[in-house]
Design an enzyme around this catalytic site. Structure first.
Site, PDB file in Angstrom:
ATOM      1  N   ASP A 178       6.422   1.247  -5.737  1.00 33.34           N
ATOM      2  CA  ASP A 178       4.963   1.402  -5.316  1.00 33.34           C
ATOM      3  C   ASP A 178       4.718   2.186  -4.103  1.00 33.34           C
ATOM      4  O   ASP A 178       5.591   2.672  -3.449  1.00 33.34           O
ATOM      5  CB  ASP A 178       4.159  -0.030  -4.839  1.00 33.34           C
ATOM      6  CG  ASP A 178       2.749   0.220  -4.635  1.00 33.34           C
ATOM      7  OD1 ASP A 178       2.116   0.715  -5.247  1.00 33.34           O
ATOM      8  OD2 ASP A 178       2.628  -0.337  -3.431  1.00 33.34           O
ATOM      9  N   ASP A 194       4.600  -4.414  -3.062  1.00 34.93           N
ATOM     10  CA  ASP A 194       4.048  -5.448  -1.934  1.00 34.93           C
ATOM     11  C   ASP A 194       2.923  -5.969  -2.194  1.00 34.93           C
ATOM     12  O   ASP A 194       2.407  -6.925  -1.733  1.00 34.93           O
ATOM     13  CB  ASP A 194       4.129  -4.779  -0.850  1.00 34.93           C
ATOM     14  CG  ASP A 194       2.895  -3.654  -0.600  1.00 34.93           C
ATOM     15  OD1 ASP A 194       2.600  -2.960  -1.539  1.00 34.93           O
ATOM     16  OD2 ASP A 194       2.077  -3.886   0.344  1.00 34.93           O
ATOM     17  N   ASP A 248       1.344  -5.291  -8.130  1.00 32.10           N
ATOM     18  CA  ASP A 248       2.477  -4.715  -8.461  1.00 32.10           C
ATOM     19  C   ASP A 248       3.160  -6.212  -9.246  1.00 32.10           C
ATOM     20  O   ASP A 248       4.315  -6.009  -9.673  1.00 32.10           O
ATOM     21  CB  ASP A 248       3.493  -4.456  -7.092  1.00 32.10           C
ATOM     22  CG  ASP A 248       2.803  -3.389  -6.433  1.00 32.10           C
ATOM     23  OD1 ASP A 248       2.434  -2.276  -7.269  1.00 32.10           O
ATOM     24  OD2 ASP A 248       2.766  -3.174  -5.154  1.00 32.10           O
TER      25      ASP A 248
END
Length: 351
Positions: free
Chosen positions: A47, A248, A252
């Site tokens: 990410d 995080d 996600d």
């Protein structure tokens, strides 16, 4: 002499030692199988915000439409984003408080809704406000605003957020986040190990390209919604087999659950921490590389233990059939091999 004590003890002491070693270094595993799988990873998906970057963006540019009042737009945008927990929302709220003061809290925000991966909508003074990506406010209108200023800002590696009131764009906010220094080191080390790296981000094409280039990552996929991240993880699994996902945020979590090894940042959301198989308590991405090396060591020691314990058992059984071993020596061979296997596993307690 045929008792399988040594064989049974081949795996657990080594696994617990490796997990303990990782915990001391700020890496938590939720089970030995996840540590074992880490050494088989062939691709790693990252990410962007809060993972590759520090996750603390700041507003760098604000462009307000000529027909709108600047302080009013900033105040309303900050008030709406104050209802959200996203890192970009926090940055916009902080900017609004800095520019207009506590008047942000005097704005009456109603019907605030979060559109996952796209932005937010709310009603203020009877007008419908939309804050987020071009797809939320109108792609054509977004990129034509102020002679295409959004494209220029995105090419500088900035995240662009649009604000519209009653379907008319009234402002563009550009935010800049800094890449973690350890992220560059981690990606370089992973690539040296032959691991393919890719960034999955909801940002636009220009911003994603700039960040990927700066981080040294192999590839990127821009404007990626949460459900699309899952699809991309599945495609990577079809191509590479074992895939790790590092993230995080709430968005996600589905991808973390889908990957063979889900890795969450310690400062991430509760949902990400709950879903992940592995947690980086200090947000240090280089720990992934260290943990991969530890996983390889653990798997190697487990194999050593299994081969050794099987060899001892076979040797003792054959010695018994040929009557070249008596009971005391059989006991010593059996118990001795068990102790040696356990001690070999405990070597993983060392750095």
């Amino acid at each position: 002499v045929a008792s399988p004590c040594a064989l049974v003890a081949s795996i657990m002491p080594a696994t617990l030692s490796a997990i303990s070693n990782s915990a001391r270094k700020g890496v938590l595993f939720k089970g030995g199988v996840h540590l074992e799988n880490l050494s088989h990873i062939k691709a790693a998906a990252f990410d962007k915000t809060g993972t590759l970057t520090n996750g603390k963006p700041v507003v760098t540019d604000v462009i307000i439409a000529p027909h709108a009042e600047q302080d009013e737009v900033i105040r309303i945008v900050a008030a709406i984003e104050n209802e959200s927990t996203h890192s970009l929302a926090k940055a916009l709220t902080a900017y609004g408080l800095e520019q207009t003061g506590q008047s942000v809290h005097q704005v009456d925000v109603q019907d605030m809704k979060t559109i996952s991966g796209t932005g937010v909508t709310a009603t203020v003074k009877g007008s419908l406000w939309k804050i987020g990506k071009p797809s939320l406010v109108g792609v054509d209108q977004a990129y034509e605003f102020q002679n295409g200023v959004a494209s220029r800002l995105a090419n500088e590696g900035k995240t662009v957020v649009f604000a519209s009131c009653d379907d008319q764009i009234v402002g563009v906010f550009a935010l800049k986040d800094t890449i973690r220094q350890e992220a560059k080191e981690a990606i370089k080390a992973l690539k040296n190990r032959g691991i393919y790296t890719i960034m999955l981000t909801g940002d636009n094409e220009q911003t994603a390209k700039a960040i990927a280039r700066e981080a040294g990552i192999d590839d990127y996929i821009a404007e990626c919604l949460p459900n699309e991240k899952v699809s991309h993880i599945k495609k990577l699994q079809e191509k590479y087999g074992h895939v790790a996902m590092i993230g995080d945020g709430i968005n996600d979590a589905p991808a973390l659950a889908t990957a063979n090894v889900g890795i969450a940042m310690g400062e991430g959301t509760d949902v990400a921490l709950e879903t992940a198989d592995m947690v980086l308590m200090k947000n240090d991405l280089t720990k992934i590389v260290e943990s991969t090396a530890l996983s390889q060591r653990m798997n190697r020691i487990v194999k050593q233990n299994i081969y050794f314990s099987l060899a001892v058992i076979v040797t003792l059984i054959l010695s018994n059939f040929f009557q070249v071993i008596d009971l005391p020596l059989g006991v010593i061979g059996h118990e001795g091999s068990t102790i040696l296997v356990i001690l070999n596993g405990l070597r993983l307690l060392k750095s």
